[in-house]
Design a protein around this motif. Structure first.
Motif, mmCIF file in Angstrom:
data_model
loop_
_atom_site.group_PDB
_atom_site.id
_atom_site.type_symbol
_atom_site.label_atom_id
_atom_site.label_comp_id
_atom_site.label_asym_id
_atom_site.label_seq_id
_atom_site.Cartn_x
_atom_site.Cartn_y
_atom_site.Cartn_z
ATOM 1 N N SER A 229 -10.445 -1.441 -14.029
ATOM 2 C CA SER A 229 -10.725 -2.527 -12.913
ATOM 3 C C SER A 229 -11.590 -3.552 -13.450
ATOM 4 O O SER A 229 -12.474 -3.133 -14.493
ATOM 5 C CB SER A 229 -11.106 -1.731 -11.718
ATOM 6 N N GLN B 126 -6.682 -1.664 -0.002
ATOM 7 C CA GLN B 126 -7.263 -1.196 -1.194
ATOM 8 C C GLN B 126 -8.294 0.101 -0.748
ATOM 9 O O GLN B 126 -8.253 1.163 -1.617
ATOM 10 C CB GLN B 126 -8.323 -2.267 -1.784
ATOM 11 N N VAL C 222 -14.983 -1.585 -6.718
ATOM 12 C CA VAL C 222 -14.147 -0.487 -6.996
ATOM 13 C C VAL C 222 -14.596 0.402 -7.953
ATOM 14 O O VAL C 222 -14.656 1.507 -7.815
ATOM 15 C CB VAL C 222 -12.904 -1.116 -7.333
ATOM 16 N N VAL D 272 -5.356 -0.972 -7.428
ATOM 17 C CA VAL D 272 -5.597 -1.779 -6.265
ATOM 18 C C VAL D 272 -5.826 -3.039 -6.206
ATOM 19 O O VAL D 272 -5.910 -3.805 -5.138
ATOM 20 C CB VAL D 272 -6.538 -0.922 -5.343
ATOM 21 N N SER D 273 -5.529 -3.951 -7.390
ATOM 22 C CA SER D 273 -5.884 -5.360 -7.357
ATOM 23 C C SER D 273 -4.888 -5.999 -6.922
ATOM 24 O O SER D 273 -5.102 -7.116 -6.421
ATOM 25 C CB SER D 273 -5.915 -5.841 -8.961
ATOM 26 N N GLY E 60 0.938 -1.292 0.032
ATOM 27 C CA GLY E 60 -0.063 -0.088 0.216
ATOM 28 C C GLY E 60 0.760 1.360 -0.017
ATOM 29 O O GLY E 60 0.375 2.290 -0.903
#
Length: 329
Positions: free
Chosen positions: A220, A198, A225, A190-191, A166
């Motif tokens: 995405s 996330q 998301v 963020v996957s 992160g």
């Protein structure tokens, strides 16, 4: 293709296509052409987030790389702030549009401190403008953007391996933002992160958009998301946009059977809504040999003879909605 509000689009993609030549097989020297992106037209307004969703292999990442100039299109054009993308120099383009990649560890140089990685695009932009920054000014800007993304100024002397996933993605966001672009293309940002991380990165992107007036092309495969981030959503299937709609309208009622199937596959918090929609059967056809007519017809529970023979056009359904289907739901 679609009319935006009264404001001029920052990014316009008009009839973009991208073909790749590939071998048919290990022992077959013949070449075949794969159309990864097929006649895609989209636009992005100031301050807007346009979500792009679809299965792996549908052309989302290829379109993202075309949008930022990393890949040239085989046909079609891209306009950035009204000008053709190729009319901007690479440094001018980089100051206006940047990309955040899926894996922050592979997109950051492990031999450079994060401060050096973040400073590089700013140094290039300053040099191109003829007003290079002093070392103190450069470090001040780097520390400032690190703090804006939730890190500390002293982190600028560390290396990527010293950060969590992160934190590395925060560094990648800081590097994309430091030259002051108006557009970020976020390709599955963020996957590769845990669910709790996330949420932190998505909230960071929301905060940066609000404070800087950014526009996002947000890619995405996760509809949750996409629903959280986007104002409009484009659904891709086998290189084409099959549905485009405001986010709330699309999640409320899909017009394309593929979108309906994606929504059915997404987890729902409401037990009463589970099982409402028909699940998607089969797998995406090979782009080497797409089916005739509507490319979705082999998997479509509503397919009729015309679907196997004639490809549907992307038609307006009113209120900013478009669908590529002979029989919209």
């Amino acid at each position: 293709m679609q009319k935006r509000k009264s404001m001029e689009a920052l990014l316009e993609m008009r009839h973009l296509s991208r073909e790749f030549g590939v071998r048919r097989g290990m022992f077959d020297p013949r070449r075949a052409s794969v159309k990864a992106v097929n006649d895609v037209s989209l636009s992005l307004a100031p301050g807007e987030t346009l979500g792009l969703v679809g299965e792996s292999g549908c052309g989302k990442s290829t379109l993202a790389r075309i949008a930022v100039g990393l890949l040239p299109p085989s046909s079609g054009e891209i306009r950035l702030s009204g000008r053709l993308l190729e009319s901007w120099t690479p440094l001018e383009r980089a100051a206006r549009i940047q990309m955040v990649f899926q894996d922050p560890f592979s997109s950051l140089d492990p031999r450079q401190t994060v401060g050096a990685s973040i400073a590089e695009p700013l140094m290039l932009a300053a040099r191109a403008s003829g007003a290079p920054l002093s070392r103190g000014e450069l470090r001040g800007r780097v520390c400032s953007v690190l703090e804006q993304v939730g890190l500390q100024a002293e982190h600028e002397s560390r290396y990527p391996h010293e950060f969590s996933g992160g934190q590395r993605q925060r560094v990648a966001v800081a590097r994309a933002l430091i030259a002051g672009p108006g557009i970020l293309v976020c390709d599955e940002p963020v996957s590769a992160l845990d669910a709790s991380v996330q949420a932190q990165v998505l909230n960071l992107l929301k905060d940066m958009q609000e404070s800087r007036g950014l526009s996002y092309l947000f890619i995405s495969h996760d509809l949750g998301v996409i629903g959280f981030m986007s104002e409009r959503v484009a659904v891709m299937y086998l290189g084409r946009v099959v549905e485009l709609a405001p986010c709330a309208a699309l999640f409320g009622h899909a017009f394309h059977p593929y979108t309906e199937a994606l929504l059915a596959a997404a987890p729902s918090r409401d037990p009463a809504r589970r099982g409402e929609r028909r699940p998607l059967m089969g797998e995406m056809p090979s782009p080497l040999a797409p089916p005739p007519g509507c490319t979705f017809h082999p998997r479509c529970p509503y397919a009729r003879p015309i679907c196997r023979e004639q490809e549907p056009a992307l038609a307006s359904m009113g209120e900013g909605r478009f669908v590529r289907c002979h029989f919209p739901l």
